[in-house]
Scaffold this active site. Sequence first.
Site, short mmCIF file in Angstrom:
data_model
loop_
_atom_site.label_atom_id
_atom_site.label_comp_id
_atom_site.label_asym_id
_atom_site.label_seq_id
_atom_site.Cartn_x
_atom_site.Cartn_y
_atom_site.Cartn_z
CG ASN A 277 -1.94 -1.12 1.71
OD1 ASN A 277 -1.69 -2.20 1.92
ND2 ASN A 277 -2.51 -1.33 0.96
CG HIS B 164 -4.48 -2.99 -2.93
ND1 HIS B 164 -5.16 -2.57 -3.63
CD2 HIS B 164 -4.65 -3.52 -1.69
CE1 HIS B 164 -6.13 -2.93 -2.75
NE2 HIS B 164 -5.64 -2.84 -1.85
FE FE2 Z 1 -3.44 -6.14 1.73
#
Ligand code: FE2
Length: 267
Positions: free
Chosen positions: A40, A68
Amino acid sequence: MRIAVFGDVMGRSGRNGLLDRLPGLKKKLALDFIIVNVENSAGGFGVTADIVEAFLDAGADALTTGNHAFDQREEIDIYDREERLLRPVNFPASNPGRGSGVFEARNGASVLVVHAQGQIGMHPCDDPFAAVDREIAGAVLGKDMDAIVVDFHAEATSEKCAMGHFLDGRASLVVGTHTHIPTADDQVLPRGTGYITDLGMCGDYDSIIGMEKSEPLRRFITKMNTGRFAPANGEATICGVIVETDPATGLARSIDPIRVDGRLRRA
Ligand code: FE2
C-alpha cells in the site's frame, strides 16, 4: 540472528515514517535481516520502482506485497526485474515476478522468504497451504536454511492462525499482514515458530485502516461509492515484530512487537 518484519506501509505517512526510521532501527535493534510489506506504499495502492529502491537503500532486504501487488499497472515490470520484491506465491503462475526467494542476511545466514495470500474474504487464488508447503518442502530449517520467514497476507484471523500452526516447527517466523491493525498475540508457538496474526500497518492510525476517514465513513453510512479513497497523512506509527532465532535450529527464541511513534502505545 535478529529478523524484523514491518507491516503494510500505507501511503506517504507510512512510507516517509518507515524510511526515516529504518536505518536507526536497523542499528539500534542490531537487525541482520529486514522485510517490509510495501503493498500500500504508493498512495495506498501498490508500489513503484522508486519506492522499492528507496526501501532497499534504507536497509530492507526483501519486500512483500499482497492483493494490491499489481495496482500500479505501469510499474508491473519491476516484479520481473527486482528479485527482492515478492508477490504472493499462490497467484497465477503467469503473473510477473515470484513469491519466494533465498537471500543472504548481513551475518551471512541464508533466509528463505515465502509470501502467500489467504483465500477467505480475498480475491480468488490457489490454496495457500499447499503453495507454502511446496516452497519450503526442500528447505529443512537449521540444515538447508538458517531462517524461513512467511508473510501470509490474509483477512481472516482463523486462516492466519491455521497457517502459523501448519508451519510450527518448520519456519522461524510466520507473520500475518493485510488488516492494518496489530494483534496482541505475538508468541513463540509450541514447536518453536515465532508468530503474530497481524503486524499492523506503518501508517496514520487516525484513519480507517490507513485511509482518510471521510470517504470510508460515507460508504458505510450511505452505502454509496461516491468519492475516492485517499491515505491519511498524519504521523505514522511504525508497526512490526522482531524475532531472535537460534543459530543451531533456526527456530525462534523470542518474538517482540515493534510499535514506534504516532498514536499507538509504544512497544
Ligand atoms: Fe492487502
